[in-house]
Enzyme design. Structure first.
Site, PDB file in Angstrom:
ATOM      1  CG  ASP A   5       5.567  -2.036  10.598  1.00 33.91           C
ATOM      2  OD1 ASP A   5       4.003  -1.723  10.159  1.00 33.91           O
ATOM      3  OD2 ASP A   5       6.089  -3.046   9.607  1.00 33.91           O
ATOM      4  CG  ASP A  34       5.791  -3.962   5.198  1.00 33.33           C
ATOM      5  OD1 ASP A  34       7.526  -3.476   5.934  1.00 33.33           O
ATOM      6  OD2 ASP A  34       5.193  -2.979   5.776  1.00 33.33           O
TER       7      ASP A  34
END
Length: 193
Positions: free
Chosen positions: A153, A13
């Site tokens: 996610d 990320d």
């Protein structure tokens, strides 16, 4: 530990403090991880103007570059550029973005990532609507004939994972749940079902 685990990919990320209210890391860290990680890299850009970094992500050796629908003004062009750079193209939707916005691009993408928390911070609670949203996305993929995978996610744990698999997910991203576990290797194994 990740190299020894049953994890299929490593999800990274990247946050810029503009598109999301947090800053994570950039290309020096991705390059360092790429040198030691034996798993394919799934690079998730939670940043403004992700199209500016297609070549840089490709140079890391990433398998997949994931961009947000909400951050990509010319999404089709960005998807084409990702493919031209030799990567799979993923498109991410924030929790409040409906799957119907993908109708005209679903055939061109390799993966759709549904955020099941608001992007920017780990350890958040799972947004329940994600189950129904996953089912709607699965229906859109099947109706269109797309080969896109569904990735989820946020808030993925032993309670949400089975429900997400059942709803039609193909890949699950879990961070805090795995890394706060006393036995991450076993936790990864259990999440895979």
């Amino acid at each position: 530990m990740i190299n020894r685990s049953e994890a299929d990919w490593l999800h990274l990320d990247v946050m810029d403090g503009v598109f999301v209210p947090n800053i994570s890391f950039g290309f020096p860290v991705i390059d360092a991880v790429a040198k030691i990680c034996k798993k394919p890299l799934d690079v998730h850009l939670m940043i403004v103007q992700p199209e500016r970094y297609v070549q840089q992500v490709a140079r890391t050796g990433a398998m997949l570059m994931n961009v947000h629908y909400e951050a990509s003004t010319h999404l089709h062009r960005t998807v084409q550029e990702i493919h031209a750079a030799g990567m799979k193209a993923g498109v991410t939707l924030n929790p409040s973005t409906p799957v119907c916005v993908l109708e005209d691009i679903i055939g061109d993408v390799d993966l759709v990532l549904l955020m099941s928390v608001n992007p920017g911070f780990g350890g958040q609670s799972f947004i329940e609507n994600t189950i129904e949203k996953t089912k709607r996305l699965r229906a859109l993929i099947e109706k269109s004939g797309s080969k896109a995978l569904i990735e989820i996610d946020g808030g993925v744990n032993d309670k949400t994972a089975p429900r997400l698999w059942e709803a039609g997910a193909d890949a699950l991203v879990s961070g805090s749940y795995i890394f706060s576990s006393p036995d991450p290797l076993n936790t990864i194994k259990r999440l895979k079902g």
